[in-house]
Design a protein around this motif. Sequence first.
Motif, PDB file in Angstrom:
ATOM      1  N   ASP A   1      29.907 -39.259 -32.060  1.00 10.40           N
ATOM      2  CA  ASP A   1      30.514 -38.309 -31.128  1.00 10.40           C
ATOM      3  C   ASP A   1      30.123 -36.877 -31.476  1.00 10.40           C
ATOM      4  OD1 ASP A   1      31.728 -40.442 -29.856  1.00 10.40           O
ATOM      5  OD2 ASP A   1      33.647 -40.177 -30.877  1.00 10.40           O
ATOM      6  N   ARG A   2      30.221 -36.533 -32.748  1.00  9.83           N
ATOM      7  CA  ARG A   2      29.868 -35.174 -33.166  1.00  9.83           C
ATOM      8  C   ARG A   2      28.394 -34.885 -32.895  1.00  9.83           C
ATOM      9  NH1 ARG A   2      33.296 -36.750 -37.485  1.00  9.83           N
ATOM     10  NH2 ARG A   2      31.483 -37.294 -38.764  1.00  9.83           N
ATOM     11  N   GLN A   3      27.546 -35.850 -33.207  1.00  3.09           N
ATOM     12  CA  GLN A   3      26.119 -35.642 -32.994  1.00  3.09           C
ATOM     13  C   GLN A   3      25.794 -35.548 -31.507  1.00  3.09           C
ATOM     14  OE1 GLN A   3      23.159 -35.403 -35.407  1.00  3.09           O
ATOM     15  NE2 GLN A   3      22.957 -34.376 -33.427  1.00  3.09           N
ATOM     16  N   ALA A   4      26.425 -36.395 -30.698  1.00  5.85           N
ATOM     17  CA  ALA A   4      26.169 -36.374 -29.262  1.00  5.85           C
ATOM     18  C   ALA A   4      26.557 -35.032 -28.649  1.00  5.85           C
ATOM     19  CB  ALA A   4      26.932 -37.509 -28.584  1.00  5.85           C
ATOM     20  N   ILE A   5      27.700 -34.500 -29.052  1.00  2.60           N
ATOM     21  CA  ILE A   5      28.133 -33.195 -28.542  1.00  2.60           C
ATOM     22  C   ILE A   5      27.127 -32.115 -28.932  1.00  2.60           C
ATOM     23  CG2 ILE A   5      29.893 -31.391 -28.800  1.00  2.60           C
ATOM     24  CD1 ILE A   5      31.965 -33.690 -28.971  1.00  2.60           C
ATOM     25  N   GLU A   6      26.614 -32.175 -30.146  1.00  3.27           N
ATOM     26  CA  GLU A   6      25.633 -31.187 -30.586  1.00  3.27           C
ATOM     27  C   GLU A   6      24.330 -31.327 -29.813  1.00  3.27           C
ATOM     28  OE1 GLU A   6      24.105 -27.955 -32.789  1.00  3.27           O
ATOM     29  OE2 GLU A   6      26.106 -28.653 -32.277  1.00  3.27           O
ATOM     30  N   TRP A   7      23.861 -32.556 -29.599  1.00  3.18           N
ATOM     31  CA  TRP A   7      22.656 -32.750 -28.788  1.00  3.18           C
ATOM     32  C   TRP A   7      22.811 -32.133 -27.404  1.00  3.18           C
ATOM     33  CZ3 TRP A   7      22.496 -38.630 -30.160  1.00  3.18           C
ATOM     34  CH2 TRP A   7      21.752 -38.827 -31.323  1.00  3.18           C
ATOM     35  N   LEU A   8      23.948 -32.378 -26.768  1.00  2.59           N
ATOM     36  CA  LEU A   8      24.166 -31.866 -25.420  1.00  2.59           C
ATOM     37  C   LEU A   8      24.378 -30.360 -25.425  1.00  2.59           C
ATOM     38  CD1 LEU A   8      26.455 -34.771 -24.238  1.00  2.59           C
ATOM     39  CD2 LEU A   8      24.160 -34.312 -23.368  1.00  2.59           C
ATOM     40  N   ARG A   9      25.078 -29.858 -26.437  1.00  4.32           N
ATOM     41  CA  ARG A   9      25.303 -28.410 -26.532  1.00  4.32           C
ATOM     42  C   ARG A   9      23.982 -27.661 -26.607  1.00  4.32           C
ATOM     43  NH1 ARG A   9      25.353 -24.316 -29.955  1.00  4.32           N
ATOM     44  NH2 ARG A   9      24.633 -25.608 -31.699  1.00  4.32           N
ATOM     45  N   THR A  10      23.036 -28.192 -27.363  1.00  3.43           N
ATOM     46  CA  THR A  10      21.754 -27.514 -27.571  1.00  3.43           C
ATOM     47  C   THR A  10      20.676 -27.955 -26.587  1.00  3.43           C
ATOM     48  OG1 THR A  10      21.090 -29.178 -29.204  1.00  3.43           O
ATOM     49  CG2 THR A  10      22.233 -27.204 -30.021  1.00  3.43           C
TER      50      THR A  10
ATOM     51  N   PRO B   1      20.256 -25.482 -23.382  1.00  3.68           N
ATOM     52  CA  PRO B   1      21.601 -25.380 -23.966  1.00  3.68           C
ATOM     53  C   PRO B   1      22.673 -25.237 -22.894  1.00  3.68           C
ATOM     54  CG  PRO B   1      20.065 -23.986 -25.163  1.00  3.68           C
ATOM     55  CD  PRO B   1      19.331 -24.472 -23.950  1.00  3.68           C
ATOM     56  N   ALA B   2      23.829 -25.834 -23.144  1.00  6.63           N
ATOM     57  CA  ALA B   2      24.929 -25.779 -22.189  1.00  6.63           C
ATOM     58  C   ALA B   2      25.563 -24.391 -22.196  1.00  6.63           C
ATOM     59  CB  ALA B   2      25.973 -26.830 -22.530  1.00  6.63           C
ATOM     60  N   ASP B   3      26.039 -23.976 -21.031  1.00  5.36           N
ATOM     61  CA  ASP B   3      26.742 -22.705 -20.906  1.00  5.36           C
ATOM     62  C   ASP B   3      28.223 -22.830 -21.237  1.00  5.36           C
ATOM     63  OD1 ASP B   3      24.622 -20.875 -19.747  1.00  5.36           O
ATOM     64  OD2 ASP B   3      24.531 -22.543 -18.333  1.00  5.36           O
ATOM     65  N   TYR B   4      28.747 -24.045 -21.175  1.00  6.57           N
ATOM     66  CA  TYR B   4      30.163 -24.283 -21.472  1.00  6.57           C
ATOM     67  C   TYR B   4      30.260 -25.622 -22.181  1.00  6.57           C
ATOM     68  CZ  TYR B   4      35.178 -25.072 -20.831  1.00  6.57           C
ATOM     69  OH  TYR B   4      36.515 -25.323 -21.048  1.00  6.57           O
TER      70      TYR B   4
ATOM     71  N   GLU C   1      37.029 -36.899 -25.910  1.00  8.24           N
ATOM     72  CA  GLU C   1      36.753 -36.365 -24.580  1.00  8.24           C
ATOM     73  C   GLU C   1      35.833 -35.155 -24.726  1.00  8.24           C
ATOM     74  OE1 GLU C   1      38.165 -37.987 -21.618  1.00  8.24           O
ATOM     75  OE2 GLU C   1      38.098 -39.298 -23.365  1.00  8.24           O
ATOM     76  N   ALA C   2      34.890 -34.988 -23.800  1.00  8.56           N
ATOM     77  CA  ALA C   2      33.927 -33.889 -23.908  1.00  8.56           C
ATOM     78  C   ALA C   2      33.571 -33.373 -22.525  1.00  8.56           C
ATOM     79  CB  ALA C   2      32.676 -34.358 -24.642  1.00  8.56           C
ATOM     80  N   TYR C   3      33.287 -32.061 -22.454  1.00 15.22           N
ATOM     81  CA  TYR C   3      33.083 -31.379 -21.181  1.00 15.22           C
ATOM     82  C   TYR C   3      31.932 -30.379 -21.325  1.00 15.22           C
ATOM     83  CZ  TYR C   3      37.878 -33.087 -21.274  1.00 15.22           C
ATOM     84  OH  TYR C   3      38.987 -33.869 -21.451  1.00 15.22           O
ATOM     85  N   PHE C   4      30.979 -30.437 -20.413  1.00 17.04           N
ATOM     86  CA  PHE C   4      29.798 -29.588 -20.468  1.00 17.04           C
ATOM     87  C   PHE C   4      29.493 -29.038 -19.075  1.00 17.04           C
ATOM     88  CE2 PHE C   4      29.488 -32.939 -23.591  1.00 17.04           C
ATOM     89  CZ  PHE C   4      29.116 -32.285 -24.757  1.00 17.04           C
ATOM     90  N   THR C   5      29.038 -27.783 -19.038  1.00 19.71           N
ATOM     91  CA  THR C   5      28.560 -27.188 -17.801  1.00 19.71           C
ATOM     92  C   THR C   5      27.280 -26.415 -18.088  1.00 19.71           C
ATOM     93  OG1 THR C   5      30.807 -26.960 -16.941  1.00 19.71           O
ATOM     94  CG2 THR C   5      29.104 -25.637 -15.873  1.00 19.71           C
ATOM     95  N   TRP C   6      26.310 -26.599 -17.200  1.00 22.49           N
ATOM     96  CA  TRP C   6      25.067 -25.833 -17.239  1.00 22.49           C
ATOM     97  C   TRP C   6      24.923 -25.096 -15.910  1.00 22.49           C
ATOM     98  CZ3 TRP C   6      25.546 -30.839 -18.866  1.00 22.49           C
ATOM     99  CH2 TRP C   6      25.137 -31.165 -20.182  1.00 22.49           C
ATOM    100  N   TYR C   7      24.529 -23.831 -15.977  1.00 21.54           N
ATOM    101  CA  TYR C   7      24.206 -23.072 -14.770  1.00 21.54           C
ATOM    102  C   TYR C   7      22.704 -22.798 -14.743  1.00 21.54           C
ATOM    103  CZ  TYR C   7      29.235 -22.050 -14.611  1.00 21.54           C
ATOM    104  OH  TYR C   7      30.599 -22.149 -14.567  1.00 21.54           O
ATOM    105  N   PRO C   8      22.107 -22.793 -13.556  1.00 17.65           N
ATOM    106  CA  PRO C   8      20.715 -22.331 -13.473  1.00 17.65           C
ATOM    107  C   PRO C   8      20.601 -20.897 -13.975  1.00 17.65           C
ATOM    108  CG  PRO C   8      21.370 -23.429 -11.450  1.00 17.65           C
ATOM    109  CD  PRO C   8      22.620 -23.248 -12.262  1.00 17.65           C
ATOM    110  N   GLU C   9      19.428 -20.542 -14.413  1.00 18.67           N
ATOM    111  CA  GLU C   9      19.230 -19.234 -14.997  1.00 18.67           C
ATOM    112  C   GLU C   9      19.739 -18.118 -14.086  1.00 18.67           C
ATOM    113  OE1 GLU C   9      18.361 -16.633 -17.907  1.00 18.67           O
ATOM    114  OE2 GLU C   9      18.061 -18.794 -18.058  1.00 18.67           O
ATOM    115  N   GLY C  10      20.639 -17.296 -14.642  1.00 21.54           N
ATOM    116  CA  GLY C  10      21.114 -16.136 -13.927  1.00 21.54           C
ATOM    117  C   GLY C  10      22.201 -16.390 -12.906  1.00 21.54           C
ATOM    118  N   ASP C  11      22.724 -17.647 -12.806  1.00 16.69           N
ATOM    119  CA  ASP C  11      23.702 -17.945 -11.762  1.00 16.69           C
ATOM    120  C   ASP C  11      25.040 -18.299 -12.389  1.00 16.69           C
ATOM    121  OD1 ASP C  11      24.807 -18.371  -9.303  1.00 16.69           O
ATOM    122  OD2 ASP C  11      23.897 -20.325  -8.991  1.00 16.69           O
ATOM    123  N   ALA C  12      26.112 -17.718 -11.885  1.00 16.40           N
ATOM    124  CA  ALA C  12      27.503 -18.081 -12.213  1.00 16.40           C
ATOM    125  C   ALA C  12      27.839 -17.912 -13.690  1.00 16.40           C
ATOM    126  CB  ALA C  12      27.801 -19.522 -11.770  1.00 16.40           C
ATOM    127  N   ARG C  13      27.143 -17.068 -14.398  1.00 18.64           N
ATOM    128  CA  ARG C  13      27.422 -16.867 -15.811  1.00 18.64           C
ATOM    129  C   ARG C  13      28.446 -15.757 -15.991  1.00 18.64           C
ATOM    130  NH1 ARG C  13      23.161 -19.102 -19.212  1.00 18.64           N
ATOM    131  NH2 ARG C  13      21.662 -20.126 -17.881  1.00 18.64           N
TER     132      ARG C  13
END
Length: 286
Positions: A212-221, A260-263, A274-286
């Motif tokens: 779980d810890r490794q998976a979150i790090e993979w997705l975060r980065t 890398p994830a924005d959230y 439980e884990a939650y990730f959001t990515w925005y396209p470059e320059g959008d909704a940040r």
Amino acid sequence: MAKLVATLASTHHPFYLKATTAQPGDRMPQAAEWQRKIEAYRETLTRACPDLLVMVGSDHFHQIFLDNYPQFLIGKAPLYDATFYNEQREFGLPTFLLEGAEDLSRFLHQALLDRDFDLAFSNELKIDHSIVCPIITLRPQNDLPIVPIYTNIFAPPLPSVRRFYELGRAIRAAVEAYPSDGRIAVIGTGHLSLELGGPRQFMETGPDPAFDRQAIEWLRTGDIDAILASVTHETLEASGNATHGFLNFILMLGVAGACPADYVDHLDLFHTMEAYFTWYPEGDAR
């Protein structure tokens, strides 16, 4: 052309609604924190102002069975009934009627065929909690049309790990080629380590906290190279008999562009992370 405004990936714990709407004396200890985290995660979708949702989930043997199990399937209906009886009974989930984005479904189906993904389709699909849960957590007003896409994470032989990632990339390309000025968010759900019905089902943590810890790090980065080098069907099985739900996270990383994830947020419940990730396209909704 349409604009991809956000990519979101999360777990889909079916007891969230029941846990956070129970009477105060009946609430689990983590209920208030869980609700705060979900409301913060919801804001990451709200600020993107989507018009349409493409939603990736997996049928839990509610209507897709071993007599005819597609690897990938897209819904093409005008309306979708949602929530099966056992989900109402066991999880306290409400029923929904979800509006279908028919034109987008037709376009995505053809566009994915053109990109060498031969998706099955259904004009009579019913939706289960892999998509109902993110409606509840992310868009409880249920006011946006959806395109549901189901993946096979349950019935071997499964598509390869790389195939899930490549499908995510193809979905993004197809969304961005849609001839519309619509704002589209892609939302997918799966699991981290998870055991269903096995000896590790009700531990104090998920069955494999290290994964779980490794998976979150993979997705975060956004480290898809490390995922593809490390994750196989065998390693997922070793982390819990339902950990193949992580394949949907890998798909969503493909949609996001392996960046890398924005959230990022997570919550360690008594038997799952439980884990939650959001990515925005470059320059959008940040």
